[in-house]
Design a protein around this motif. Structure first.
Motif, PDB file in Angstrom:
ATOM      1  N   SER A   1       0.836  -1.208   0.000  1.00  0.00           N
ATOM      2  CA  SER A   1       0.000   0.000   0.000  1.00  0.00           C
ATOM      3  C   SER A   1       0.868   1.254   0.000  1.00  0.00           C
TER       4      SER A   1
ATOM      5  N   ARG B   1      -2.286   2.427  -4.471  1.00  0.00           N
ATOM      6  CA  ARG B   1      -2.774   1.315  -3.654  1.00  0.00           C
ATOM      7  C   ARG B   1      -3.070   1.842  -2.249  1.00  0.00           C
TER       8      ARG B   1
ATOM      9  N   LEU C   1      -4.601   1.608   1.700  1.00  0.00           N
ATOM     10  CA  LEU C   1      -4.896   0.781   2.862  1.00  0.00           C
ATOM     11  C   LEU C   1      -5.957   1.517   3.678  1.00  0.00           C
TER      12      LEU C   1
END
Length: 241
Positions: free
Chosen positions: A123, A201, A203
């Motif tokens: 992430s 990405r 999280l």
């Protein structure tokens, strides 16, 4: 801190368990006694590799019926602890009795067991589930943000505190059924600046994964804003008995 000074502090402020208030000679960073820690079971395999719900018994990981029927917009979700007993008590004290110092043991109890999962997700930023401004005024803090600050340091992933916002008031999820929870959060979130998450990405973090309605809706909004992948981490996972 030298040993003498640490001993002096222990005399003035004896380290007590956050849960049972027993004296702990070697409290460490958690301040949870061994007996209470043993009553905080971890989420264990086998589990669903998508939503992370653990299954009773033995066997291999496999996708659960709910995820087969409706694939969420997040790639995978994981929690460190089962949302029961002492874990639930600790989270309730943190969240509803405003004991914000409990963010540290909760975050650290999660950071170590989920470190490999977070590393595998690769992430690029941590995004906390947002609170509505009215709820934030009432509570005075966003529990996901406070946890995210510690996780950001532990995992070396930048935290974007205000990446998302809750644009519509929602009733407390704790009183609602699974279907009501889905309806309650639908259209309740947006991304402040799509450029922050686009092609990255993410999280997504929160304290508890119950039915998943909130994180599923947030993941949907993040993907719609251009996030390449969304993974989810929470301290605890509720499992229906």
């Amino acid at each position: 801190m030298n040993k003498f000074f640490a001993t002096f502090l222990d005399v003035l402020f004896p380290p007590l368990c956050h849960l049972c208030r027993a004296f702990i000679p070697d409290a460490g960073p958690l301040h949870i006694c061994p007996a209470c820690r043993e009553r905080m079971p971890a989420v264990a395999h086998p589990l669903c590799p998508v939503c992370g719900i653990p299954f009773l018994g033995v066997g291999d990981d496999h996708v659960c019926g709910a995820c087969r029927q409706s694939q969420p917009d997040f790639t995978a979700a994981r929690a460190a602890l089962l949302y029961e007993g002492e874990c639930r008590e600790l989270i309730h004290a943190y969240k509803y009795r405003y004991k914000t110092h409990l963010r540290r043991p909760l975050a650290l109890l999660t950071a170590a067991p989920l470190r490999d999962f977070v590393a595998a997700c690769a992430s690029e930023l941590i995004v906390p589930v947002p609170l509505h401004v009215r709820r934030l005024r009432e509570r005075g803090f966003n529990q996901a943000v406070l946890l995210g600050e510690i996780w950001s340091r532990e995992w070396g992933v930048p935290l974007e505190r205000g990446a998302m916002r809750r644009i519509r008031w929602t009733e407390p999820q704790i009183t609602l059924t699974a279907a009501q929870r889905r309806d309650n959060v639908k259209g309740a979130f947006d991304v402040r600046d799509a450029g922050v998450v686009k092609g990255r990405r993410v999280l997504l973090v929160d304290d508890v994964y119950t039915t998943g309605s909130t994180v599923k809706e947030c993941a949907h909004v993040l993907k719609a804003a251009g996030a390449s992948e969304v993974a989810v981490v929470t301290v605890a996972r509720a499992v229906e008995s």
